[in-house]
Design a protein around this motif. Structure first.
Motif, PDB file in Angstrom:
ATOM      1  N   TYR A 130       0.851  -1.182   0.000  1.00  0.00           N
ATOM      2  CA  TYR A 130       0.000   0.000   0.000  1.00  0.00           C
ATOM      3  C   TYR A 130       0.886   1.232   0.000  1.00  0.00           C
ATOM      4  CZ  TYR A 130      -3.291   3.460   1.966  1.00  0.00           C
ATOM      5  OH  TYR A 130      -4.053   4.565   2.193  1.00  0.00           O
ATOM      6  N   LEU A 131       0.438   2.295  -0.654  1.00  0.00           N
ATOM      7  CA  LEU A 131       1.259   3.486  -0.839  1.00  0.00           C
ATOM      8  C   LEU A 131       1.895   3.977   0.456  1.00  0.00           C
ATOM      9  CD1 LEU A 131       2.327   5.845  -2.493  1.00  0.00           C
ATOM     10  CD2 LEU A 131       0.107   6.955  -2.266  1.00  0.00           C
ATOM     11  N   LEU A 132       1.115   4.090   1.538  1.00  0.00           N
ATOM     12  CA  LEU A 132       1.665   4.610   2.787  1.00  0.00           C
ATOM     13  C   LEU A 132       2.570   3.612   3.495  1.00  0.00           C
ATOM     14  CD1 LEU A 132      -1.330   6.621   4.312  1.00  0.00           C
ATOM     15  CD2 LEU A 132       0.539   7.412   2.846  1.00  0.00           C
ATOM     16  N   ASP A 133       2.580   2.366   3.031  1.00  0.00           N
ATOM     17  CA  ASP A 133       3.454   1.347   3.624  1.00  0.00           C
ATOM     18  C   ASP A 133       4.778   1.220   2.895  1.00  0.00           C
ATOM     19  OD1 ASP A 133       1.609   0.669   5.580  1.00  0.00           O
ATOM     20  OD2 ASP A 133       0.659  -0.879   4.353  1.00  0.00           O
ATOM     21  N   TRP A 134       5.041   2.104   1.919  1.00  0.00           N
ATOM     22  CA  TRP A 134       6.248   1.940   1.116  1.00  0.00           C
ATOM     23  C   TRP A 134       7.527   1.938   1.945  1.00  0.00           C
ATOM     24  CZ3 TRP A 134      10.689   4.652   0.618  1.00  0.00           C
ATOM     25  CH2 TRP A 134      10.714   5.988   1.009  1.00  0.00           C
ATOM     26  N   PRO A 135       7.610   2.646   3.106  1.00  0.00           N
ATOM     27  CA  PRO A 135       8.876   2.619   3.846  1.00  0.00           C
ATOM     28  C   PRO A 135       9.308   1.223   4.303  1.00  0.00           C
ATOM     29  CG  PRO A 135       7.569   4.508   4.536  1.00  0.00           C
ATOM     30  CD  PRO A 135       6.680   3.660   3.669  1.00  0.00           C
ATOM     31  N   THR A 136       8.383   0.259   4.334  1.00  0.00           N
ATOM     32  CA  THR A 136       8.799  -1.090   4.710  1.00  0.00           C
ATOM     33  C   THR A 136       9.605  -1.767   3.604  1.00  0.00           C
ATOM     34  OG1 THR A 136       6.722  -2.084   3.910  1.00  0.00           O
ATOM     35  CG2 THR A 136       6.791  -1.367   6.207  1.00  0.00           C
ATOM     36  N   LEU A 137       9.623  -1.168   2.404  1.00  0.00           N
ATOM     37  CA  LEU A 137      10.486  -1.673   1.342  1.00  0.00           C
ATOM     38  C   LEU A 137      11.934  -1.263   1.558  1.00  0.00           C
ATOM     39  CD1 LEU A 137       8.226  -0.717  -1.709  1.00  0.00           C
ATOM     40  CD2 LEU A 137       8.541  -3.023  -0.777  1.00  0.00           C
ATOM     41  N   ALA A 138      12.149  -0.193   2.318  1.00  0.00           N
ATOM     42  CA  ALA A 138      13.503   0.314   2.544  1.00  0.00           C
ATOM     43  C   ALA A 138      14.265  -0.607   3.485  1.00  0.00           C
ATOM     44  CB  ALA A 138      13.439   1.729   3.119  1.00  0.00           C
ATOM     45  N   ASP A 139      15.576  -0.443   3.494  1.00  0.00           N
ATOM     46  CA  ASP A 139      16.394  -1.273   4.379  1.00  0.00           C
ATOM     47  C   ASP A 139      16.126  -0.961   5.843  1.00  0.00           C
ATOM     48  OD1 ASP A 139      18.432  -2.737   2.451  1.00  0.00           O
ATOM     49  OD2 ASP A 139      18.144  -0.698   1.712  1.00  0.00           O
ATOM     50  N   ARG A 140      15.852   0.294   6.134  1.00  0.00           N
ATOM     51  CA  ARG A 140      15.449   0.688   7.479  1.00  0.00           C
ATOM     52  C   ARG A 140      14.496   1.871   7.370  1.00  0.00           C
ATOM     53  NH1 ARG A 140      17.830  -3.285   8.014  1.00  0.00           N
ATOM     54  NH2 ARG A 140      19.371  -3.916   9.589  1.00  0.00           N
ATOM     55  N   LEU A 141      13.604   1.978   8.356  1.00  0.00           N
ATOM     56  CA  LEU A 141      12.785   3.175   8.537  1.00  0.00           C
ATOM     57  C   LEU A 141      13.223   3.826   9.830  1.00  0.00           C
ATOM     58  CD1 LEU A 141      10.514   5.208   8.272  1.00  0.00           C
ATOM     59  CD2 LEU A 141       8.898   3.468   9.045  1.00  0.00           C
ATOM     60  N   LEU A 142      13.875   4.974   9.716  1.00  0.00           N
ATOM     61  CA  LEU A 142      14.329   5.732  10.879  1.00  0.00           C
ATOM     62  C   LEU A 142      13.202   6.657  11.300  1.00  0.00           C
ATOM     63  CD1 LEU A 142      17.904   6.685   9.584  1.00  0.00           C
ATOM     64  CD2 LEU A 142      17.256   4.683  10.951  1.00  0.00           C
ATOM     65  N   GLN A 143      12.537   6.349  12.399  1.00  0.00           N
ATOM     66  CA  GLN A 143      11.417   7.159  12.857  1.00  0.00           C
ATOM     67  C   GLN A 143      11.929   8.182  13.851  1.00  0.00           C
ATOM     68  OE1 GLN A 143       8.385   6.913  11.504  1.00  0.00           O
ATOM     69  NE2 GLN A 143       7.712   8.704  12.677  1.00  0.00           N
ATOM     70  N   PHE A 144      11.741   9.476  13.517  1.00  0.00           N
ATOM     71  CA  PHE A 144      12.347  10.556  14.283  1.00  0.00           C
ATOM     72  C   PHE A 144      11.529  10.898  15.531  1.00  0.00           C
ATOM     73  CE2 PHE A 144      14.769  12.599  10.434  1.00  0.00           C
ATOM     74  CZ  PHE A 144      15.575  11.482  10.381  1.00  0.00           C
ATOM     75  N   THR A 145      11.322   9.914  16.371  1.00  0.00           N
ATOM     76  CA  THR A 145      10.681  10.101  17.671  1.00  0.00           C
ATOM     77  C   THR A 145      11.065   8.925  18.550  1.00  0.00           C
ATOM     78  OG1 THR A 145       8.582  10.614  18.782  1.00  0.00           O
ATOM     79  CG2 THR A 145       8.514   8.921  17.075  1.00  0.00           C
ATOM     80  N   VAL A 146      10.375   8.765  19.672  1.00  0.00           N
ATOM     81  CA  VAL A 146      10.606   7.638  20.580  1.00  0.00           C
ATOM     82  C   VAL A 146       9.350   6.769  20.612  1.00  0.00           C
ATOM     83  CG1 VAL A 146      12.318   8.803  22.000  1.00  0.00           C
ATOM     84  CG2 VAL A 146       9.873   9.078  22.529  1.00  0.00           C
ATOM     85  N   PRO A 147       9.470   5.513  21.025  1.00  0.00           N
ATOM     86  CA  PRO A 147       8.289   4.636  21.067  1.00  0.00           C
ATOM     87  C   PRO A 147       7.149   5.198  21.904  1.00  0.00           C
ATOM     88  CG  PRO A 147      10.287   3.332  21.292  1.00  0.00           C
ATOM     89  CD  PRO A 147      10.707   4.774  21.340  1.00  0.00           C
TER      90      PRO A 147
END
Length: 436
Positions: free
Chosen positions: A197-214
């Motif tokens: 799905y379009l908004l799920d494209w970052p899971t294709l990348a080697d990593r998704l660096l999320q600029f926050t904390v859990p």
């Protein structure tokens, strides 16, 4: 020394954290090149980072909230479909060609691309050699999950509820046209259909660096292992000096309230800044610092207890602020929480409902549920935050969580891990978002 390419969609709130990352990588001795819209070329170059301006077609056009749209969720979906076309889909091919031109010109050890720089999608799907791709989460985590409502609804998850069917309906029915357009674009490039799905494209990348904390995100039992929470990327190195004309007067202020409509969706300052100035006018116990984000919109008279400026250095201001009122820009909210500042959010465009919902979910602030709050609602929210220590306690908890992580060290560790994987496994990295 490594070589990195940093690609950012030409939106101020996306360029700034990506630029801060590029500056830090250069400080660490790496070669870095930045790719974004021409409007930001001078700003990036001023930080000493070589910059390529991608063509106008790669810029996309962020849409202002649709005038006369239906209220609530229906209007949000209509705006969302428009934004996905204009910001995600329309610039994809031009972005792809711009980034491949950069990669053809010189080899790089990794590509950083913010999650709205969709030119990375064809690169990830092409059967050609590529560097590791790190998607950078400069908006709330937008991945589909059985544990959360679909991204864009601005709903907090209910414990124990399965949102799989709701996510399917949104992907295939409400936004099915956008997905079909994505498939058509990829077919024109000799790729596709899209495996995600379009908004799920970052899971294709080697990593998704999320600029926050859990702690700022909803709990997810199905979070991909490729997601790495880095903590907020600090902006301090690129900020201008405090406005000398009135800055010293803040030292004697009893309570400081900061209000901003960010750097986008600020064409009408009557949405939030004017209601805030009206709400707090005459309050001798409160000093208001309003930031217009460079907007040229008329504001009208400024109360005696308020100061108005185009931009303000957050590294100087936020440690002094007692309450922040915002339309929900992701970067500004993260910077406020780094300082333990409780937040009042009034925004309903782009990702702002999602940010507002997370602020309320964490207990670190109040979601006013509208982009145009009445002055009475703003005043009541400010008094609730000032008189109820639970908001500041929750914000302070997130600040402690953020203080325990060093974003650039986390990113450095990820780069070292990917470099080791490439050495072991060859040039190509996994394209499914999972570590090898």
């Amino acid at each position: 020394m490594a070589r990195y390419l940093v690609a950012a969609s030409p939106i101020p709130g996306h360029v700034r954290p990506m630029m801060a990352l590029a500056v830090e990588l250069r400080h660490r001795g790496h070669q870095v090149r930045f790719l974004t819209g021409a409007a930001f070329h001078e700003m990036v170059a001023a930080q000493g980072v070589p910059c390529s301006a991608h063509p106008l077609a790669a810029a996309g056009t962020p849409t202002e909230p649709l005038r006369g749209r239906p209220p609530g969720l229906l209007g949000r979906w209509r705006t969302g479909r428009s934004e996905l076309r204009s910001v995600f889909l329309d610039p994809m091919v031009a972005q792809f060609r711009a980034v491949t031109a950069e990669l053809d010109g010189t080899s790089v050890d990794a590509l950083f691309a913010d999650v709205m720089f969709t030119g990375a999608i064809p690169l990830l799907l092409a059967e050609t050699a590529r560097p590791p791709v790190l998607a950078c989460g400069v908006v709330p985590l937008m991945l589909s999950s059985a544990d959360t409502p679909p991204f864009g609804m601005g709903w907090q998850p209910q414990s124990g509820r399965d949102y799989t069917a709701m996510n399917w309906f949104v992907r295939h029915m409400l936004f099915g046209g956008n997905q079909r357009r994505l498939d058509a674009i990829l077919r024109e490039l000799g790729l596709g259909p899209a495996p995600k799905y379009l908004l799920d494209w970052p899971t294709l990348a080697d990593r998704l660096l999320q600029f926050t904390v859990p702690g700022f995100e909803y709990p997810r039992g199905d979070l991909p292992s490729s997601v790495v929470f880095t903590g907020p990327v600090p902006y301090g190195g690129s900020e201008v000096a405090p406005p000398a004309s009135w800055w010293s007067e803040l030292s004697g202020a009893k309570t400081i309230v900061h209000v901003t409509q960010g750097t986008w969706d600020n064409r009408d300052l009557d949405q939030l800044i004017r209601p805030t100035l009206t709400a707090l006018s005459g309050r001798a116990d409160i000093t208001v610092v309003a930031c217009t984000g460079g907007s040229r919109a008329p504001l009208g008279p400024v109360p005696a207890n308020a100061y108005v400026t185009d931009f303000v250095p957050y590294s100087h201001l936020l440690p002094r602020v007692d309450v922040m009122i915002t339309n929900g820009g992701y970067g500004g909210v993260q910077q406020a929480l780094r300082c333990g500042v409780p937040i009042i959010v009034a925004g309903d465009s782009a990702d702002k409902p999602e940010i507002a919902a997370r602020v309320a979910y964490t207990g670190a602030g109040i979601d006013l549920g509208t982009a145009r709050p009445r002055p009475t609602a703003v005043a009541a929210a400010v008094d609730r935050v000032l008189n109820n220590g639970e908001y500041r306690t929750a914000a302070a908890g997130l600040a402690r969580e953020m203080a325990e992580v060093s974003p650039f060290e986390v990113i450095s560790d990820v780069l070292a891990e990917l470099a080791g994987a490439r050495f072991r496994d060859g040039i190509r990295s996994s394209r499914d978002g999972e570590p090898r």
